[in-house]
Each structure stands twice: as C-alpha cells, then as structure tokens.
Design a protein around this motif. Structure first.
Motif, PDB file in Angstrom:
ATOM      1  N   THR A 118      23.932  39.149  33.950  1.00  0.00           N
ATOM      2  CA  THR A 118      24.961  38.096  33.779  1.00  0.00           C
ATOM      3  C   THR A 118      26.180  38.528  32.454  1.00  0.00           C
ATOM      4  O   THR A 118      24.904  37.799  31.905  1.00  0.00           O
ATOM      5  N   GLY A 119      27.129  38.010  32.285  1.00  0.00           N
ATOM      6  CA  GLY A 119      27.491  37.938  31.265  1.00  0.00           C
ATOM      7  C   GLY A 119      27.943  38.699  30.548  1.00  0.00           C
ATOM      8  O   GLY A 119      28.357  38.899  29.455  1.00  0.00           O
ATOM      9  N   THR A 120      27.274  40.294  30.399  1.00  0.00           N
ATOM     10  CA  THR A 120      27.129  41.510  29.596  1.00  0.00           C
ATOM     11  C   THR A 120      29.199  42.142  29.801  1.00  0.00           C
ATOM     12  O   THR A 120      29.552  42.684  28.959  1.00  0.00           O
ATOM     13  N   GLY A 121      29.849  41.283  30.794  1.00  0.00           N
ATOM     14  CA  GLY A 121      30.794  41.101  30.531  1.00  0.00           C
ATOM     15  C   GLY A 121      30.804  42.805  31.520  1.00  0.00           C
ATOM     16  O   GLY A 121      32.843  43.274  31.431  1.00  0.00           O
ATOM     17  N   LYS A 122      31.302  43.090  32.732  1.00  0.00           N
ATOM     18  CA  LYS A 122      31.752  43.414  33.981  1.00  0.00           C
ATOM     19  C   LYS A 122      32.729  43.658  34.279  1.00  0.00           C
ATOM     20  O   LYS A 122      33.778  44.355  34.245  1.00  0.00           O
ATOM     21  N   SER A 123      32.681  41.720  35.162  1.00  0.00           N
ATOM     22  CA  SER A 123      34.430  41.630  35.260  1.00  0.00           C
ATOM     23  C   SER A 123      35.342  41.558  34.227  1.00  0.00           C
ATOM     24  O   SER A 123      36.587  42.090  34.736  1.00  0.00           O
ATOM     25  N   PHE A 124      35.075  41.123  33.329  1.00  0.00           N
ATOM     26  CA  PHE A 124      36.075  41.556  31.869  1.00  0.00           C
ATOM     27  C   PHE A 124      36.712  43.333  31.904  1.00  0.00           C
ATOM     28  O   PHE A 124      37.312  42.912  31.954  1.00  0.00           O
ATOM     29  N   ARG A 178      29.063  35.808  27.918  1.00  0.00           N
ATOM     30  CA  ARG A 178      29.379  34.306  28.155  1.00  0.00           C
ATOM     31  C   ARG A 178      28.922  32.996  26.904  1.00  0.00           C
ATOM     32  O   ARG A 178      29.312  32.603  26.935  1.00  0.00           O
TER      33      ARG A 178
END
Ligand SMILES: Nc1ncnc2c1ncn2[C@@H]1O[C@H](COP(=O)(O)OP(=O)(O)OP(=O)(O)O)[C@@H](O)[C@H]1O
Ligand SMILES: [Mg+2]
Length: 286
Positions: free
Chosen positions: A20-26, A201
C-alpha cells in the motif's frame, strides 16, 4: 516510467504489484495519460464491493435484474470504452467473476446482469495488487489462465520505500519544490532510516503535516519526526515474534486499529492508507 513507450502506447494488459502507498494508482494514471487512448480512466477498487455487487459494478445490470436494480447501470467495462480500466486490489475478485471477465477479455463483449443483449467495449486493462498473485494461483484462489491474461508478461513490482533510500530523497525534494520550501539534508537522512509502512502516501502525509506546523520555510527534525521513531520501535518490538515484513505490516495495522477504538476510517487515516486497504489487511487476519 518502468515501461517503455511501445508498451505504454499498446493496448496490452499490465499488472502492478506493491505494498500500500507505493504508487500503483499513481503509476496507472500516468500510464493512461501517456497512452494514446481517447476514452476515460476508470478506477474500480474491487475490495470496496460486496461479492454480490462486484459483477454488476463491472458488467452493469438492467433495470429489475435484482432487488435494488431500479435503473439500468452501464458498468465499468462499458464506461471505460476506448480508455483504461484500472482494477485495483484484483486479488479481491471472486473466481466466478474472473471467469466472466476472461470471456470479456477474449470477446470484447459485455452482457449486463439480467440483460439479453451484448455490447461491444474496447478497454486497456491495468490491474493492481498488494498481494503476490502467483501464491493465490497456487492456493486455488485465482485462475491460472486469468493470471496469465492480466499480466501478459508485463508485470511490475513497486518496491517499498524502506528499500528505496534514493526515492525517499526524491519524494522529499519534489515535495519541497511543489510547496516552495526546503528540507534539511539531515532530516532526509533520518527519513531514509525510517520504516514507512504506509510508503510514499505516509511520507507525503507526514511532510504535509510538518509543513503546516512549521513557521519558517525550512523543515528541520523536530518532535513530529520523533513519532516516526515510535513506528520503528513498535516494528522492532513485534519483529521478535514474527517472520515476514508482510506479517509486521499486518500486525502493526491491527494494533493501530485496536488503539483507535476499532474505527476503520480513523485507523486508516493514522496509517496513511485507504479504509478499503485496512479492511483487506484485517480480513487476512480473520
Ligand atoms: N512517483 C511519485 N511521485 C510523487 N508522488 C507519488 C508517487 N507515487 C505515488 N505518489 C503519491 O503517493 C500517494 C500514494 O500513492 P498511490 O495511491 O498511487 O499508492 P497505491 O500503491 O495505489 O496504494 P494503495 O495500495 O493503498 O491503493 C498518493 O498521494 C500519490 O499521489
Ligand atoms: Mg491504489
């Protein structure tokens, strides 16, 4: 960008893996913006839907298909026509829906729940997961053919921040530039030795909090940063009894969840992750 221009501009499916928060969505959004696709970017987080609703969220439904279906629903597969469909937390997709999605990927045809008619839709699929999907295949929770179809050989793992010291410095510097401030290099060095269980994040959330509470335009080490020291201490303390980083992460999330009165939204806020992600961690424990 981890993929080359040919891959980005092709319609090939991609799989992004990372905590989580590693930037997949980004990254998924960036890939869409750099592709030549004219349609929209549609983001569906599969862990947000109950099993009975996932199918109609993706395929749509016709009015009266089931109790509560008061109007027709177009569904994400048709909404994303000529664009990108980003299926987040793909590990939450039940086997039956994997089968139906596989049929769509081969035919390009969507049949909404309760409808007689099929509709054409062309989508570029990007899937993301915080779990190792090969393991889910081994456990029989994911179809092998579905796994191969969604990755098509183009798979990318985003490393956790604690393993990317240089990335920590980069995020700090670009945050400083965007907010017209400076970050002391000693502070960056301190951050490079923190755990960051919520990854980019959490780091950005922390820098925002610090900027608001700082009077000048330079960020120095202070008591806000010491709370990160507490995060490290907690991790070290629980490391004794567990084996993997995944276990440390899950146990830490559980602990924060209990300490904030078992409120998912509050726990997620403190951890710097989405409520859906926290719920998926808690599900793994149960
Ligand atoms: N390369 C980057 N540069 C700057 N900011 C980034 C970068 N990657 C991610 N971020 C920021 O970090 C935060 C977390 O990123 P993102 O939501 O993409 O993570 P994620 O891997 O999708 O997390 P989750 O699994 O919880 O959905 C976002 O605010 C995003 O804008
Ligand atoms: Mg995401």
């Amino acid at each position: 960008m981890p993929f080359n221009k040919n891959i980005i501009e092709s319609n090939v499916s991609l799989l992004l893996e990372g905590e989580t928060g590693t930037g997949k969505s980004f990254l998924a959004k960036k890939i869409h913006e750099n592709s030549n696709l004219l349609g929209p970017f549609i983001h569906v987080n599969l862990s947000s839907f109950s099993l009975s609703l996932i199918e109609s969220e993706l395929f749509g439904h016709s009015k009266g298909a089931f109790t509560g279906a008061v109007t027709d629903k177009i569904g994400a597969l048709r909404e994303a026509n000529r664009g990108t469909l980003f299926l987040d937390e793909i590990d939450s997709l039940p086997i039956e829906v994997q089968t139906k999605l596989l049929l769509f990927l081969d035919s390009g045809l969507v049949r909404p729940v309760g409808a007689m008619k099929e509709y054409e839709s062309q989508v570029r699929l990007i899937c993301a997961s915080g779990q190792n999907l090969k393991k889910l295949v081994e456990q029989g929770k994911m179809r092998k053919d579905f796994f191969f179809r969604i990755s098509s050989g183009f798979q990318y793992s985003l490393a956790p921040l604690r393993k990317e010291k240089e990335k920590i410095a980069q995020v700090c510097m670009s945050f400083a530039q965007d907010n017209n401030i400076q970050v002391e290099s000693k502070l960056i060095h301190y951050y490079q030795n923190c755990e960051w269980p919520g990854n980019i994040r959490q780091l950005i959330g922390h820098l925002r909090k610090k900027t608001i509470s700082t009077k000048g335009r330079v960020l120095y080490f202070d008591e806000i940063d010491q709370s990160l020291g507490h995060d490290i201490a907690v991790s070290n303390e629980i490391l004794g009894g567990v084996k993997t980083l995944k276990e440390v992460q899950t146990q830490y999330c559980l602990r924060v969840f209990h300490e904030c009165g078992e409120k998912v939204s509050e726990g997620a806020r403190i951890l710097g992750i989405t409520p859906a992600t926290l719920r998926s961690y808690l599900r793994q424990i149960n």
